[in-house]
Motif scaffolding. Structure first.
Motif, PDB file in Angstrom:
ATOM      1  N   MET A 160       0.840  -1.202   0.000  1.00 38.95           N
ATOM      2  CA  MET A 160       0.000   0.000   0.000  1.00 38.95           C
ATOM      3  C   MET A 160       0.872   1.249   0.000  1.00 38.95           C
ATOM      4  O   MET A 160       1.872   1.303   0.696  1.00 38.95           O
ATOM      5  CB  MET A 160      -0.884  -0.025   1.245  1.00 38.95           C
ATOM      6  N   GLY A 161       0.497   2.239  -0.781  1.00 37.85           N
ATOM      7  CA  GLY A 161       1.290   3.461  -0.855  1.00 37.85           C
ATOM      8  C   GLY A 161       1.247   4.240   0.447  1.00 37.85           C
ATOM      9  O   GLY A 161       0.265   4.190   1.179  1.00 37.85           O
ATOM     10  N   MET A 162       2.302   4.988   0.717  1.00 35.83           N
ATOM     11  CA  MET A 162       2.361   5.769   1.952  1.00 35.83           C
ATOM     12  C   MET A 162       2.474   7.266   1.651  1.00 35.83           C
ATOM     13  O   MET A 162       2.994   7.681   0.620  1.00 35.83           O
ATOM     14  CB  MET A 162       3.560   5.335   2.799  1.00 35.83           C
ATOM     15  N   THR A 163       2.004   8.066   2.612  1.00 32.33           N
ATOM     16  CA  THR A 163       2.134   9.516   2.529  1.00 32.33           C
ATOM     17  C   THR A 163       3.555   9.896   2.970  1.00 32.33           C
ATOM     18  O   THR A 163       4.302   9.053   3.459  1.00 32.33           O
ATOM     19  CB  THR A 163       1.132  10.202   3.471  1.00 32.33           C
ATOM     20  N   MET A 164       3.894  11.182   2.840  1.00 35.49           N
ATOM     21  CA  MET A 164       5.223  11.637   3.290  1.00 35.49           C
ATOM     22  C   MET A 164       5.419  11.315   4.765  1.00 35.49           C
ATOM     23  O   MET A 164       6.447  10.777   5.174  1.00 35.49           O
ATOM     24  CB  MET A 164       5.342  13.157   3.127  1.00 35.49           C
ATOM     25  N   THR A 165       4.416  11.662   5.563  1.00 35.92           N
ATOM     26  CA  THR A 165       4.502  11.456   7.008  1.00 35.92           C
ATOM     27  C   THR A 165       4.669   9.979   7.336  1.00 35.92           C
ATOM     28  O   THR A 165       5.500   9.599   8.165  1.00 35.92           O
ATOM     29  CB  THR A 165       3.209  11.990   7.666  1.00 35.92           C
TER      30      THR A 165
END
Ligand code: SF4
Lengths: 420, 162
Positions: free
Chosen positions: A1-6
């Motif tokens: 699953m893709g992640m955000t910057m944070t």
């Protein structure tokens, strides 16, 4: 699953390949911050925990800024307790008067936070450093104590809201107007628990100081952190202020955001927050005649050099209304000196303002400009809750330095476009 | 680790000022704080609460200031767990840090009513409503959060890990 910057920053600091929203993790800390109100409490907890030395002498920052220069005996004693701890534990980043500044302006300026860091601070506006592409968030004193002892902090991984900024803001529309516009749109708990992640080609049109202002007020939307994507301007800022290595994180292409907003900066008007909540916003065009007693330009939100320049541009050659008390406090010694060298302080004093040494002072109703019953202030600070700057029946209108300066001249809330 | 008790039910935005009013903050003594817990929203709470009882709120429980006195007062009252649809962020952290278990579950927060009898298993995150014969699912805590709770807070947890 893709992640955000944070999520990516947190995963790496927790030594995990992947994290998902709501997961609990324990992450390594690059910096632990406290001030003269929260650190004394944390230091007591630190000893209760059996703490002996801090986990890293260069990764703890203690900044007495709230009630300093000490406003009374009680605050002097709190500062003394903190100072003795700092010297006893050989904490390198302890900044006393002469070197101090408002913590959230000081740490980036000293190069103590860089992109990719994880930072906690026992102060809710620790989220400011997100402007640099770091994860930073406010915590309680017990968290700070544990952070000083172990260099670790537990987190619940936040989900995120994406803000795609496009276009170029008009003159007199600053970072402050942009963040007030956003808070007005999503509300004071619009981003509760979440990250606010800022990206898009409009960011190139925002100075670092604009970005600090925007990240600073993420907490006013209930967010855990606000963070900007790193660009050339961020890189240049970090290289000019720090010798530390930094790491850039970008969101994955398939990162999941709870909500996405596209905001054309060119459409934003100068914006204020009316009492008693930061989400009670109006554009300058919607404001009727509102007479004021005081203006305050400064704080961790708007006490940087861009802010002082914006105020000086408007005050230059003008006189402040004799019924208005104008208080300007540069956020750090360095900013203060730069303002002197650029001739800004001369402009302020000739216009009839006073200029204070760096301190939080009036921002939290501490000292240096408390409001009496029924008085109104236009302030470039970040909170306008009941009684924040003094009497429970006083009023604070949050705005940009340009609006505050323009209002000082006329004695009522004024559009800077009408002055210049 | 399990908890069992009867429910005190409240609504949205239970703030830290009603949990423990600022006028009592001159002390950090849990025994003093418990006398005034929930006073401004439920004046009989302190009198009626028993060891193990459970508080259930709706949205944004614990909003307001960062005072750690709020979860301390609830814990000192004998409350074994707080359940809500959502918690305000700093209250959430402070609760674990002072060793007060809390669970987020919208289903539980909506369905549970005043005086229901609950049993909570913190390992599985399962909330059993013995009165209504229903089961709701909260999120189980990861190991180290459980350890913080078992150690009755972050201070003891860190102490045993330094
Ligand atoms: S300037 Fe105001 S908001 Fe910023 S740290 Fe100081 S008191 Fe807090």
């Amino acid at each position: 699953m893709g992640m955000t910057m944070t999520q990516k920053i947190l995963a790496e600091h927790a030594n995990l390949k992947e994290v998902v929203p709501d997961q609990f993790i324990e992450a390594d800390l690059d910096m632990v911050l406290g001030n003269d109100i929260t650190a004394p409490v944390a230091i007591k907890e630190f000893f209760k925990m059996g703490g002996k030395d801090v986990f890293h002498k260069e990764k703890v920052a203690l900044v007495p800024d709230h009630f300093t220069p000490n406003k009374d005996i009680k605050s002097a004693e709190q500062c003394k307790y903190m100072r003795e701890f700092a010297y006893d534990k050989d904490i390198k980043n302890y900044f006393e008067i002469g070197e101090m500044g408002i913590e959230h302006a000081l740490l980036p300026e000293k190069g103590l936070v860089v992109a990719g860091d994880v930072v906690i601070g026992a102060d809710s506006h620790t989220c400011t450093y997100g402007a640099l592409g770091a994860f930073s968030t406010g915590v309680g004193s017990t968290d700070m104590a544990a952070g000083m002892a172990r260099g670790k902090c537990w987190f619940k991984v936040p989900s995120a809201i994406k803000f795609e900024l496009t276009g170029k803001p008009n003159k007199f529309v600053s970072g402050k107007d942009i963040i007030l516009h956003i808070i007005g749109k999503i509300g004071v708990d619009g981003a509760r628990y979440k990250s606010m992640e800022f990206m898009g080609d409009g960011i190139a049109n925002l100075s670092m100081d604009d970005r600090f202002t925007i990240a600073n007020m993420a907490i006013e939307a209930g967010a855990k952190n606000g963070i900007f994507i790193v660009d050339d301007r961020t890189r240049a800022y970090i290289q000019n202020h720090s010798t530390r290595e930094f790491k850039e994180y970008t969101p994955d292409a398939d990162a999941i955001y709870d909500e996405e907003y596209t905001i054309d900066l060119a459409t934003i008007r100068p914006t204020l927050s009316f009492p008693y909540s930061p989400d009670n916003t109006r554009t300058i065009d919607e404001v009727e005649d509102i007479e004021i007693d005081q203006i305050v330009i400064g704080s961790c939100t708007n006490g940087r050099i861009d802010d002082l320049r914006a105020a000086a541009e408007i005050l230059k050659g003008n006189k402040i209304d004799r019924k208005v008390r104008a208080i300007i406090f540069p956020a750090t010694q360095k900013i203060y000196l730069q303002a002197i060298e650029e001739g800004l302080i001369k402009i302020f004093i000739e216009a009839g303002a006073i200029v204070s040494t760096p301190t939080c002072g009036p921002c939290l109703g501490g000292h240096m400009g408390i409001l009496a019953e029924g008085e109104r202030a236009v302030a470039t600070t970040n909170r306008n809750f009941v009684g924040r700057m003094g009497h429970a029946k006083s009023e604070v209108y949050l705005a940009s330095p340009a609006i505050a300066a323009a209002s000082a001249i006329t004695g009522k809330i004024t559009n800077p476009e009408d002055i210049i | 680790m399990k908890a069992k008790g009867k429910v005190f039910k409240y609504g949205d935005n239970v703030d830290t000022d009603v949990i423990i009013p600022a006028r009592y903050l001159s002390t950090g003594d849990p025994k003093e704080l418990r006398k005034h817990c929930m006073e401004d929203i439920d004046k009989d709470f302190a009198k009626n609460v028993e060891e193990g009882d459970i508080i259930v709120g709706r949205k944004n429980f614990g909003c307001g200031s960062s005072r750690e006195h709020a979860p301390i007062a609830i814990k000192a009252s004998g409350v074994s767990c707080v359940i809500a649809e959502t918690f305000a962020r700093i209250f959430y952290r402070n609760s674990f840090n002072v060793g007060l278990p809390i669970i987020e579950s919208s289903e539980a927060a909506k369905k549970i009513e005043k005086d229901d009898e609950l049993e909570i298993d913190f390992q599985t995150g399962e909330i059993r409503n013995l009165t209504k014969n229903e089961i709701y699912k909260g999120q189980p805590y990861p190991e180290f959060i459980q350890k913080i709770i078992e150690n009755e807070g972050l201070v003891n947890y860190v102490k045993s890990n330094l």
